[in-house]
Scaffold this motif. Sequence first.
Motif, PDB file in Angstrom:
ATOM      1  N   ALA A  29       0.557  -1.326   0.175  1.00 42.24           N
ATOM      2  CA  ALA A  29      -0.038   0.085   0.219  1.00 42.24           C
ATOM      3  C   ALA A  29       0.472   1.185  -0.098  1.00 42.24           C
ATOM      4  O   ALA A  29       0.756   2.175  -0.837  1.00 42.24           O
ATOM      5  CB  ALA A  29      -0.537  -0.021   1.219  1.00 42.24           C
ATOM      6  N   GLY A  30       1.797   1.397   0.694  1.00 40.39           N
ATOM      7  CA  GLY A  30       2.325   2.324   0.753  1.00 40.39           C
ATOM      8  C   GLY A  30       3.745   2.543  -0.354  1.00 40.39           C
ATOM      9  O   GLY A  30       3.272   3.596  -0.798  1.00 40.39           O
ATOM     10  N   TRP A  52       1.350   4.263  -3.428  1.00 45.04           N
ATOM     11  CA  TRP A  52       0.917   4.997  -2.830  1.00 45.04           C
ATOM     12  C   TRP A  52       1.484   5.906  -3.391  1.00 45.04           C
ATOM     13  O   TRP A  52       1.304   7.101  -4.254  1.00 45.04           O
ATOM     14  CB  TRP A  52       0.499   5.188  -1.127  1.00 45.04           C
ATOM     15  N   ARG A  88      -3.574   4.195  -7.708  1.00 45.01           N
ATOM     16  CA  ARG A  88      -5.324   4.584  -6.534  1.00 45.01           C
ATOM     17  C   ARG A  88      -6.033   3.090  -8.017  1.00 45.01           C
ATOM     18  O   ARG A  88      -5.864   2.456  -8.460  1.00 45.01           O
ATOM     19  CB  ARG A  88      -5.312   5.615  -7.548  1.00 45.01           C
ATOM     20  N   LEU A 102      -4.695  -0.387  -6.936  1.00 45.56           N
ATOM     21  CA  LEU A 102      -4.405  -0.599  -6.009  1.00 45.56           C
ATOM     22  C   LEU A 102      -4.950  -1.565  -4.906  1.00 45.56           C
ATOM     23  O   LEU A 102      -4.500  -2.454  -4.082  1.00 45.56           O
ATOM     24  CB  LEU A 102      -4.059   1.172  -5.173  1.00 45.56           C
ATOM     25  N   THR A 103      -6.014  -1.074  -4.801  1.00 50.38           N
ATOM     26  CA  THR A 103      -7.427  -2.316  -3.905  1.00 50.38           C
ATOM     27  C   THR A 103      -6.517  -4.095  -4.291  1.00 50.38           C
ATOM     28  O   THR A 103      -5.859  -4.553  -3.421  1.00 50.38           O
ATOM     29  CB  THR A 103      -7.672  -1.547  -4.107  1.00 50.38           C
ATOM     30  N   LEU A 159      -8.872   4.141   1.476  1.00 48.92           N
ATOM     31  CA  LEU A 159      -7.557   4.665   0.280  1.00 48.92           C
ATOM     32  C   LEU A 159      -8.283   5.119  -0.963  1.00 48.92           C
ATOM     33  O   LEU A 159      -9.285   5.055  -1.909  1.00 48.92           O
ATOM     34  CB  LEU A 159      -7.260   3.638  -0.484  1.00 48.92           C
TER      35      LEU A 159
END
Length: 316
Positions: A248-249, A252, A257, A261-262, A315
Motif C-alpha cells: 500500500a505504501g 501510493w 490508485r 492498488l486495492t 484509500l
Amino acid sequence: MNSFVIPSLLPVVVLIAAGYLAGRRRWIGGNAVKDLSNLIFLLLAPALLFRAMSTVHVQELSLKPVAAYFIASGLLFAGTLALRGFNRTAAVIALANTYSNTVMIGIVLVGLAYGEQGMVVLLTLISLHSLVLLTSATVVLELAVAREHAAVSGEEKRPMARTVLRALRNAIIHPVPMPIIAGLLFAQTGLVMPEFLDKPILLLGQAFGPVALVMVGITLALTPIGRHWRDATVQALVKNLLHPLLVAGIGWLLGVRGIPLTVMVVAAALPIGANVFLFSQRYRTSEDLVTASVAVSTVLALATLTLVMILVQWLP
C-alpha cells in the motif's frame, strides 16, 4: 463501507470449511491430495486463466501496480535476509514473507469482490508472480548453498548460470503463467473462440474455484502445526499484515490508485502460498516451521483479509 466484503469472503470460508471437514473425516486421504492438486493446476487453472485473458488487449494492462507489489516484496525479502543472515533458512523465511496464494484463494476472492476489472489486474500479477519471486528465491538459495559448499575444502562449486537459466525456464514453462500468456496472445489476434471449444473451457474454469478452495481446506486438515505454532503465528502476521502495508505504501508513492492498488494490497494480504513448502523441502530447511506457517497464515487470513479489505476501501 464493508457491505461487499462479507458477501465476497463467505463463499471462500464455506468452501474451505467444507474441505476441512472432508479432510478431518478422511473422505479424501493424504494419498489423493497430490492427484487433486494435479487436477487443479494442470487442467482447471489453465482453462480459467486462458479464458480470462483471451479477450484482454495488451493496452489494457498496467504494470505500475505490479511494480509496486514487487518493489515492496523485494524490500521485505531483503529486510528478512538482513535480519536473519545470508543462509538457506533466511531465504526460505523471506520467501514465505512475500509469496502469496494468488491462485487457489486469490482468483476466487478477487473475482467475487472486484469483478472483471480486478481479475485483469490480478492475472497480470499472477503471470509474473512465480517468475519473479521463485526465480529470485532460487538464485539466493543457490548462492547460499554455494557459500556453504565453498566453506568445505574440495567441494566443487555449482554452476550458477545454469541454475538461474533452469529457474527461469521452470518459472515460465509452468501451468500458471503459460495459459495467461497464451490467452493474451490469442486476444491480440482478434479471433473468437468457437463455441464448441469455449463452452468446455468455461465449464472447466468454473470448476476451479470450488475445487481449489475445498483443496485448501483438505490441506489444512492434514497439516500438523505442533510446537511451531508461536513462530508460525509471527510468520503469518508478517505475511498477512506487514506485506500488504508495504505494498500500500509503495503503491501510493508510485501514484497507483483505485482498483489496481486495492487488488495489489489484497493480493499481498493473501496467505502464504504452498510453493514455499516445496522450497523448504528441496533445500532441507525449516520444513516443519514452513508447513505450520502456511496453515496458520491461511486460518488467520479469514480475519486479516477481512480487515485489509475493509481498510483498503479508505484509500483515495
